[in-house]
Structures are given as structure tokens and as C-alpha cells.
Design a protein around this motif. Sequence first.
Motif, PDB file in Angstrom:
ATOM      1  N   LEU A 155       2.195  -9.894 -17.355  1.00 16.72           N
ATOM      2  CA  LEU A 155       3.351  -8.886 -17.025  1.00 16.72           C
ATOM      3  C   LEU A 155       2.997  -7.701 -16.418  1.00 16.72           C
ATOM      4  O   LEU A 155       3.525  -7.303 -15.342  1.00 16.72           O
ATOM      5  CB  LEU A 155       4.126  -8.828 -18.189  1.00 16.72           C
ATOM      6  N   PHE A 156       1.714  -7.229 -17.019  1.00 19.14           N
ATOM      7  CA  PHE A 156       1.089  -5.763 -16.460  1.00 19.14           C
ATOM      8  C   PHE A 156       0.826  -6.244 -15.067  1.00 19.14           C
ATOM      9  O   PHE A 156       1.130  -5.385 -14.083  1.00 19.14           O
ATOM     10  CB  PHE A 156      -0.023  -5.360 -17.203  1.00 19.14           C
ATOM     11  N   MET A 157       0.040  -7.233 -14.780  1.00 19.24           N
ATOM     12  CA  MET A 157      -0.490  -7.511 -13.351  1.00 19.24           C
ATOM     13  C   MET A 157       0.879  -7.762 -12.375  1.00 19.24           C
ATOM     14  O   MET A 157       0.975  -7.380 -11.217  1.00 19.24           O
ATOM     15  CB  MET A 157      -1.280  -8.698 -12.993  1.00 19.24           C
ATOM     16  N   ALA A 158       1.850  -8.149 -13.024  1.00 21.70           N
ATOM     17  CA  ALA A 158       3.221  -8.672 -12.080  1.00 21.70           C
ATOM     18  C   ALA A 158       3.878  -7.322 -11.760  1.00 21.70           C
ATOM     19  O   ALA A 158       3.939  -7.159 -10.574  1.00 21.70           O
ATOM     20  CB  ALA A 158       4.149  -9.527 -12.804  1.00 21.70           C
ATOM     21  N   TYR A 159       3.841  -6.421 -12.595  1.00 22.51           N
ATOM     22  CA  TYR A 159       4.669  -5.213 -12.366  1.00 22.51           C
ATOM     23  C   TYR A 159       3.706  -4.285 -11.444  1.00 22.51           C
ATOM     24  O   TYR A 159       4.064  -3.500 -10.707  1.00 22.51           O
ATOM     25  CB  TYR A 159       5.064  -4.332 -13.943  1.00 22.51           C
ATOM     26  N   VAL A 160       2.207  -4.352 -11.737  1.00 22.10           N
ATOM     27  CA  VAL A 160       1.238  -3.517 -10.899  1.00 22.10           C
ATOM     28  C   VAL A 160       1.610  -4.128  -9.247  1.00 22.10           C
ATOM     29  O   VAL A 160       1.852  -3.367  -8.323  1.00 22.10           O
ATOM     30  CB  VAL A 160      -0.024  -3.698 -11.348  1.00 22.10           C
ATOM     31  N   THR A 161       1.565  -5.347  -9.141  1.00 21.13           N
ATOM     32  CA  THR A 161       1.876  -6.109  -7.793  1.00 21.13           C
ATOM     33  C   THR A 161       3.404  -5.577  -7.386  1.00 21.13           C
ATOM     34  O   THR A 161       3.383  -5.155  -6.107  1.00 21.13           O
ATOM     35  CB  THR A 161       1.904  -7.445  -7.969  1.00 21.13           C
ATOM     36  N   LEU A 162       4.379  -5.556  -7.851  1.00 21.20           N
ATOM     37  CA  LEU A 162       5.732  -5.286  -7.596  1.00 21.20           C
ATOM     38  C   LEU A 162       5.647  -3.821  -7.306  1.00 21.20           C
ATOM     39  O   LEU A 162       6.160  -3.210  -6.239  1.00 21.20           O
ATOM     40  CB  LEU A 162       6.678  -5.537  -8.757  1.00 21.20           C
ATOM     41  N   ALA A 163       5.174  -2.700  -8.272  1.00 20.00           N
ATOM     42  CA  ALA A 163       5.264  -1.470  -7.756  1.00 20.00           C
ATOM     43  C   ALA A 163       4.288  -1.042  -6.739  1.00 20.00           C
ATOM     44  O   ALA A 163       4.805  -0.197  -5.786  1.00 20.00           O
ATOM     45  CB  ALA A 163       4.510  -0.838  -9.181  1.00 20.00           C
ATOM     46  N   THR A 164       3.070  -1.690  -6.440  1.00 26.34           N
ATOM     47  CA  THR A 164       2.239  -1.295  -5.379  1.00 26.34           C
ATOM     48  C   THR A 164       2.924  -1.969  -4.006  1.00 26.34           C
ATOM     49  O   THR A 164       2.877  -1.094  -2.989  1.00 26.34           O
ATOM     50  CB  THR A 164       0.774  -1.819  -5.471  1.00 26.34           C
ATOM     51  N   PHE A 165       3.560  -2.924  -3.945  1.00 30.94           N
ATOM     52  CA  PHE A 165       4.379  -3.435  -2.844  1.00 30.94           C
ATOM     53  C   PHE A 165       5.258  -2.329  -2.549  1.00 30.94           C
ATOM     54  O   PHE A 165       5.619  -2.113  -1.349  1.00 30.94           O
ATOM     55  CB  PHE A 165       4.757  -4.965  -3.242  1.00 30.94           C
ATOM     56  N   CYS A 166       6.348  -2.149  -3.419  1.00 33.05           N
ATOM     57  CA  CYS A 166       7.272  -1.335  -3.218  1.00 33.05           C
ATOM     58  C   CYS A 166       6.687   0.091  -2.644  1.00 33.05           C
ATOM     59  O   CYS A 166       7.356   0.841  -1.856  1.00 33.05           O
ATOM     60  CB  CYS A 166       7.965  -0.979  -4.438  1.00 33.05           C
ATOM     61  N   PHE A 167       5.713   0.461  -3.059  1.00 30.38           N
ATOM     62  CA  PHE A 167       5.225   1.989  -2.702  1.00 30.38           C
ATOM     63  C   PHE A 167       4.570   1.752  -1.348  1.00 30.38           C
ATOM     64  O   PHE A 167       5.009   2.587  -0.285  1.00 30.38           O
ATOM     65  CB  PHE A 167       3.755   2.221  -3.644  1.00 30.38           C
ATOM     66  N   VAL A 168       4.094   0.513  -0.917  1.00 22.90           N
ATOM     67  CA  VAL A 168       3.556   0.728   0.474  1.00 22.90           C
ATOM     68  C   VAL A 168       4.836   0.325   1.346  1.00 22.90           C
ATOM     69  O   VAL A 168       4.713   0.897   2.549  1.00 22.90           O
ATOM     70  CB  VAL A 168       2.559  -0.651   0.449  1.00 22.90           C
ATOM     71  N   VAL A 169       5.798  -0.406   1.118  1.00 22.39           N
ATOM     72  CA  VAL A 169       6.839  -0.713   1.749  1.00 22.39           C
ATOM     73  C   VAL A 169       7.851   0.576   2.034  1.00 22.39           C
ATOM     74  O   VAL A 169       8.223   0.790   3.377  1.00 22.39           O
ATOM     75  CB  VAL A 169       7.876  -1.945   1.304  1.00 22.39           C
ATOM     76  N   LEU A 170       8.023   1.167   1.067  1.00 20.78           N
ATOM     77  CA  LEU A 170       8.940   2.387   1.126  1.00 20.78           C
ATOM     78  C   LEU A 170       8.361   3.536   1.634  1.00 20.78           C
ATOM     79  O   LEU A 170       8.933   4.555   1.856  1.00 20.78           O
ATOM     80  CB  LEU A 170       9.573   2.519  -0.403  1.00 20.78           C
ATOM     81  N   GLY A 171       6.915   3.801   1.563  1.00 22.46           N
ATOM     82  CA  GLY A 171       6.207   4.985   1.594  1.00 22.46           C
ATOM     83  C   GLY A 171       5.802   5.006   3.120  1.00 22.46           C
ATOM     84  O   GLY A 171       5.052   5.978   3.420  1.00 22.46           O
ATOM     85  N   TRP A 172       5.680   4.038   3.914  1.00 22.28           N
ATOM     86  CA  TRP A 172       4.858   3.958   5.264  1.00 22.28           C
ATOM     87  C   TRP A 172       5.692   4.932   6.071  1.00 22.28           C
ATOM     88  O   TRP A 172       4.393   5.451   7.047  1.00 22.28           O
ATOM     89  CB  TRP A 172       5.056   2.481   6.110  1.00 22.28           C
ATOM     90  N   SER A 173       6.712   5.226   6.016  1.00 24.96           N
ATOM     91  CA  SER A 173       7.278   6.433   7.053  1.00 24.96           C
ATOM     92  C   SER A 173       6.635   7.757   6.638  1.00 24.96           C
ATOM     93  O   SER A 173       6.252   8.631   7.459  1.00 24.96           O
ATOM     94  CB  SER A 173       8.567   6.582   7.124  1.00 24.96           C
ATOM     95  N   HIS A 174       6.499   8.008   5.277  1.00 23.79           N
ATOM     96  CA  HIS A 174       5.896   9.107   5.003  1.00 23.79           C
ATOM     97  C   HIS A 174       4.473   9.278   5.020  1.00 23.79           C
ATOM     98  O   HIS A 174       3.885  10.386   5.018  1.00 23.79           O
ATOM     99  CB  HIS A 174       5.855   9.238   3.336  1.00 23.79           C
ATOM    100  N   LEU A 175       3.883   8.103   5.214  1.00 22.39           N
ATOM    101  CA  LEU A 175       2.286   8.042   5.305  1.00 22.39           C
ATOM    102  C   LEU A 175       1.832   8.757   6.811  1.00 22.39           C
ATOM    103  O   LEU A 175       0.909   9.582   7.101  1.00 22.39           O
ATOM    104  CB  LEU A 175       1.877   6.680   5.589  1.00 22.39           C
ATOM    105  N   PHE A 176       2.800   8.533   7.802  1.00 18.42           N
ATOM    106  CA  PHE A 176       2.579   8.818   8.874  1.00 18.42           C
ATOM    107  C   PHE A 176       2.860  10.408   9.158  1.00 18.42           C
ATOM    108  O   PHE A 176       2.044  11.324   9.805  1.00 18.42           O
ATOM    109  CB  PHE A 176       3.650   8.627  10.187  1.00 18.42           C
TER     110      PHE A 176
END
Length: 335
Positions: A176-197
Motif C-alpha cells: 500500500l505504501f508503494m501504491a500511494y507513492v505511485t499515486l502521489a508522485t503521479f498527481c504531483f507530475v500531472v498537476l505541477g507541470w505548469s508550475h515547472l515552467f
Amino acid sequence: MPGSCPAFVFACFKRVERFGDRLTGAAGPFFVAAAALLFVAGTLCFLDVILPTIPWPWLSVGPCMLIIINLFAHYYFVCTVSPGFAGDSPQRVGNGFIWAKKRRTHGRFLTNGVYWSSHMNVTPASTTKCPKCGETKPERTHHCRVCNRCVVKYDHHCPVRINQCVGLYNERHFVLFMAYVTLATFCFVVLGWSHLFVALGFEFNDTWEHRVSPILFTIIYLLCIVMCLAIATMLAWQLWSVAIGETAVESYDHEYYRKIATSRGETFQNSYDLGKLRNLQLFFNVGIDGYPIYTLFLPFRVPPYTNGRSWARRPGLERHHGVHVGEELTDEEDN
């Protein structure tokens, strides 16, 4: 004399391997501290930069916070809950608020916390003596070179993330820890791409008005991409192993058993494999005679369906089919 050179080379490799085990064991606390620091930094970046800009906050903030809580809770559990050693007494279910409440069942408890119902064929585990530590161990127990102890339902030793073995009592939290790390990092990447620019200076009309520095955000963003891909791959492999009813160690053993059975014109059958859906239900201890399905989404402690002294098996099988008595691999093969 001709065989002395390979024997010497093999002995040298074994010494290097044991040194590596001691080194990773000693460095484990530093790996755990580094991982915790990374999770904290990523959470701060998300809360400061990404979360305030997510649309429909009344709908999105709750799930985001739940993902964060589950990530930290399961990481804490997997680091602090003993994997279950052969020489220790079976762990008992607690009564605190962190423990999930079991639903009403129609089965009954056998000795030592093993649950039985009409939906499971539970048989006692056979026992052997470990040639390395001398402990009496039930089947599905293996000796860990780093911990120098026998772990019930041993999967692997993980010095990088948790600095201990993954075994019967903490493997559910590990997955479950691996599942939530995967989900958390995926959300970070998808929702944060505009802030990266903006952090990289590509959006000249926007200024960086956050407490977190743009350099730190960029580093965390890139690490999230790598972690999402790497841990998602590990998670997929781990879930597949659970679905076919075997651990990482058993996957190698079963491959050996298949070759032996095939050489005799027989077919190997894993006695622990009850079907993919049932294997997943037993692993997470949900579904029929288990805990409610919401325990997968809330950070509760949930015990395994057994204490490792008995195992659910395929109907009609008391042991693996296609493997004769005396052919089972043991930890002695590693000497």
C-alpha cells in the motif's frame, strides 16, 4: 587442484556479498532518514505550490490530503511493524483507533489467531530447522542474511526504504505504501507541470511567489517522475506476485520446481494459489470473512488472515503438486 580455483573465486564472492549485506544494514537508517526527508520536502512543495491552484478545491483537497496521510502512515507502519520472526510469538490484534474493526463473519478461529471458514481450506504449516540460526521455522519462512533471523513469509530485505525485512505482518503496508507513492508522485507530475515552467523561467509573465524555492520544486518534480516510473514498475511486479500466490523468494523456488516437475512429465501447482482475486483478497484481508474494503483507502492497521503457522491452500492440496518430499529448496542452498 583443478576445482580449487573456482572454489576460491566463489568463496571470495560470498565474502564480498556478506560485506555488502553488513554495509547496507548499517547504512539503512540513513536511507530511511533520506527517504523521509524527501517525502516531507515533496509534501511541502505540493501544499505550497500545487494545492492552492487546483480547481474545485472543495472536491479535490480531501482526496489529496487522504493520499498524503496514507503515504506517511503506511511508511511509518512498514518501518515500525515487525515483519514476524520465526522465534517470536504471533502478533496480536490491537484495540486502538489505528486498528480496523473486523466485519461480522460466519467462520471461526482456530488456535493462535488463524481464521477458518467454509471459504478456505486452511491446513497447518510444516516445520523445519534453520541450518543458519537454529530456529524452528514454519513453511514459507526464510533466513535473512542482513537481519540474521528467520522471517515468516519472507519477501525481501529493504534497506533503502524501510531498513528491515518485508514479511508476513508488514507486507500489506509495504504494498500500500508503494501504491500511494505511485499515486502521489503521479498527481504531483500531472498537476505541477505548469508550475515547472514558471520555476524554470519559461513563463516570463509569471513570477515565482511561493515560499518553496523554484530550485527545490524543480528537483522534487524531476525526482517524482523517476520515482513514479520506478515504483510503479515495482508495484506492478509485487501485485502480480501477490495475485499468483507467491513471494519474491518463492518465485525463484517455484521456477526450479517447475523444471523438476516438467522433467518427470508432471505439472507443478502452487498450493498457495487460490486464484488471482482470492489471493488478493487474502493478502489485503478484505472481502469474504475479511475486513471492509475501505481499509484499502484509510490508514488502518489490518492483520494478515493467518499468523504463518497455517496456510490457506487449494482444495485437495496439502503441499505443492509436482514436488516430492525432500526436493524443497531451503536456506541451506545459500551456503
